[in-house]
Design a protein around this motif. Structure first.
Motif, PDB file in Angstrom:
ATOM      1  N   TYR A  85      -7.629 -23.740  -7.306  1.00 24.36           N
ATOM      2  CA  TYR A  85      -7.416 -22.436  -6.669  1.00 24.36           C
ATOM      3  C   TYR A  85      -8.548 -22.161  -5.699  1.00 24.36           C
ATOM      4  O   TYR A  85      -9.717 -22.398  -6.010  1.00 24.36           O
ATOM      5  CB  TYR A  85      -7.347 -21.315  -7.707  1.00 24.36           C
ATOM      6  N   THR A  91      -1.377 -18.770  -3.955  1.00 26.16           N
ATOM      7  CA  THR A  91      -0.865 -19.681  -4.979  1.00 26.16           C
ATOM      8  C   THR A  91      -2.026 -20.462  -5.590  1.00 26.16           C
ATOM      9  O   THR A  91      -3.096 -20.599  -4.998  1.00 26.16           O
ATOM     10  CB  THR A  91       0.158 -20.685  -4.412  1.00 26.16           C
ATOM     11  N   THR A  93      -2.625 -23.979  -8.609  1.00 24.45           N
ATOM     12  CA  THR A  93      -1.969 -25.055  -9.345  1.00 24.45           C
ATOM     13  C   THR A  93      -2.662 -25.205 -10.686  1.00 24.45           C
ATOM     14  O   THR A  93      -3.894 -25.355 -10.737  1.00 24.45           O
ATOM     15  CB  THR A  93      -2.018 -26.393  -8.586  1.00 24.45           C
ATOM     16  N   GLN A  98       2.896 -25.059  -9.903  1.00 26.06           N
ATOM     17  CA  GLN A  98       2.486 -24.055  -8.926  1.00 26.06           C
ATOM     18  C   GLN A  98       2.548 -22.675  -9.565  1.00 26.06           C
ATOM     19  O   GLN A  98       3.508 -22.342 -10.257  1.00 26.06           O
ATOM     20  CB  GLN A  98       3.375 -24.093  -7.692  1.00 26.06           C
ATOM     21  N   GLU A 100       2.265 -18.559  -8.760  1.00 22.86           N
ATOM     22  CA  GLU A 100       2.268 -17.500  -7.759  1.00 22.86           C
ATOM     23  C   GLU A 100       1.221 -16.443  -8.138  1.00 22.86           C
ATOM     24  O   GLU A 100       1.179 -15.986  -9.280  1.00 22.86           O
ATOM     25  CB  GLU A 100       3.639 -16.828  -7.689  1.00 22.86           C
TER      26      GLU A 100
END
Length: 414
Positions: A85, A91, A93, A98, A100
């Motif tokens: 991040y 977004t 991971t 993934q 949001e």
């Protein structure tokens, strides 16, 4: 090595299998680490066919309270390298999925969830989110097996999180765990003792004991004029800030803040202009001239910061034109009140007798009982608070400067 967990933390992780799972309670009580561990476990096996969401009030809080900790190997070991991040991004991971990042800073935030189909969500500080946003997020968790995990510090007993969800756990598919400060075995005992000294009254009950309790009575209930008001100042080691509450029809107030050689903060002097008493309003140009004269009239250097009411945009422009660089005041009211209340209760803030407006306003500064009971909102009654606001801007906005330079707290007798 990841920190050891308490029995309560382990139970909350093992049994957070409901559609809605809420960890609430004291600051630093272990609720966040256990809920984040549970979130990692969920992400690893979350249903496909829907989005995974992390949410909080702002991108900064999401980064600081959720994704930043998840990237810390001291907390989550080798798993941290699988969390990616960039601060401020929309977004992230986590474990290849993934995520949001959706914030909820105001009532319009609910629209950001429109059209979303979600398989899971992690929410930071539930009580700070608009109710409509939370309701919409729950509606979007439509994938079979979708779950929500959320944390919060307690608020008033009438807050919608408590009334509509926590108290209805038996009716809803919801599980709730209550944490106190003593439920976190990873904390240093000396730190725990310090934290218990720093929080007082309402804040102690909420942030140490984890209670959902009503804000009522005097805001600064530790205020004692005989103790807190001084006629003579100690040597001032640093002139930290002038805090300015701007007013045209309401009073204009400025308070000077200094750090004393005794390790206390002092509100040393005050400028105040009340247009109603003087029967004439001043312009920004006039206020700027008077403030500059006041800043230079104390027989000492100007303070490092001039902290101004964030709503006073035109006045800040005028100050800039007149050669005064101002700082935007931190106007988060409850955190600011908490800072001042803690300083008063631990005898680390005193006020010179010349600050007449501040001294006059503080005894009558009270919580709005009607809002607390009917709306679940903690708010002071908005009247006769102009000098208090000026002082709060100076103190709370500059807390990073003085926080580690104060004397040891002294708990005052009730």
């Amino acid at each position: 090595m990841p920190p050891r967990l308490s029995d309560l933390q382990e139970r909350s992780i093992a049994h957070s299998t409901a559609r809605i799972n809420i960890w609430s309670g004291a600051v630093r009580s272990g609720k966040t680490i256990s809920s984040l561990l549970r979130w990692l476990m969920y992400v690893a096996q979350a249903p496909r066919g829907g989005a995974l969401v992390v949410s909080g009030k702002t991108l900064d809080t999401v980064g600081r309270n959720i994704l930043g900790p998840l990237q810390d190997p001291a907390l989550f070991g080798d798993v941290a390298q699988h969390v990616h991040y960039t601060r401020g991004a929309s977004t992230a991971t986590i474990l290849g999925r993934q995520i949001e990042v959706i914030t909820a800073n105001d009532a319009r935030a609910e629209g950001r969830l429109r059209g979303l189909t979600a398989a899971g969500a992690y929410v930071d500080e539930l009580t700070l989110l608009p109710e409509a946003f939370f309701a919409q997020l729950l509606a979007r968790l439509s994938v079979p097996g979708a779950k929500l995990f959320g944390t919060t510090n307690p608020d008033g007993p009438s807050h919608w999180v408590r009334k509509k969800f926590i108290l209805r756990a038996g009716e809803l598919d919801l599980r709730h765990w209550h944490f106190t400060l003593d439920d976190n075995p990873a904390l240093d005992p000396a730190y725990v003792a310090s934290l218990k000294q720093e929080y007082v009254g309402l804040w102690y009950r909420r942030f140490i004991k984890g209670e959902w309790c009503l804000a009522e009575g005097a805001v600064f209930d530790a205020w004692d004029e005989a103790r807190h008001v001084v006629d003579a100042l100690p040597p001032i080691e640093q002139w930290i800030a002038a805090g300015v509450d701007y007013g045209t029809t309401n009073p204009f107030a400025a308070l000077m803040l200094g750090l004393g050689a005794d390790g206390r903060l002092y509100l040393t002097r005050e400028y105040r202009y009340d247009s109603k008493l003087n029967r004439r309003s001043l312009t920004d140009v006039e206020y700027s001239a008077r403030l500059r004269t006041w800043l230079d009239g104390g027989g000492h250097a100007r303070p490092q910061y001039v902290v101004v009411d964030p709503s006073a945009a035109s006045f800040r422009v005028q100050l800039h034109q007149d050669g005064v660089t101002s700082t935007l005041g931190d106007n988060e009211v409850l955190p600011g009140i908490r800072t001042v209340a803690s300083l008063l209760a631990t005898d680390r803030l005193r006020v010179h007798r010349s600050c007449a407006g501040w001294i006059e306003e503080v005894p009558g500064y009270s919580w709005d009982d009607e809002k607390a009971e009917k709306e679940g909102i903690d708010a002071p009654i908005k009247t006769a608070d102009h000098s208090l606001d000026g002082g709060r801007y100076a103190i709370h906005t500059t807390r990073s400067m003085w926080r580690y330079r104060l004397a040891e707290p002294v708990l005052l007798a009730a």
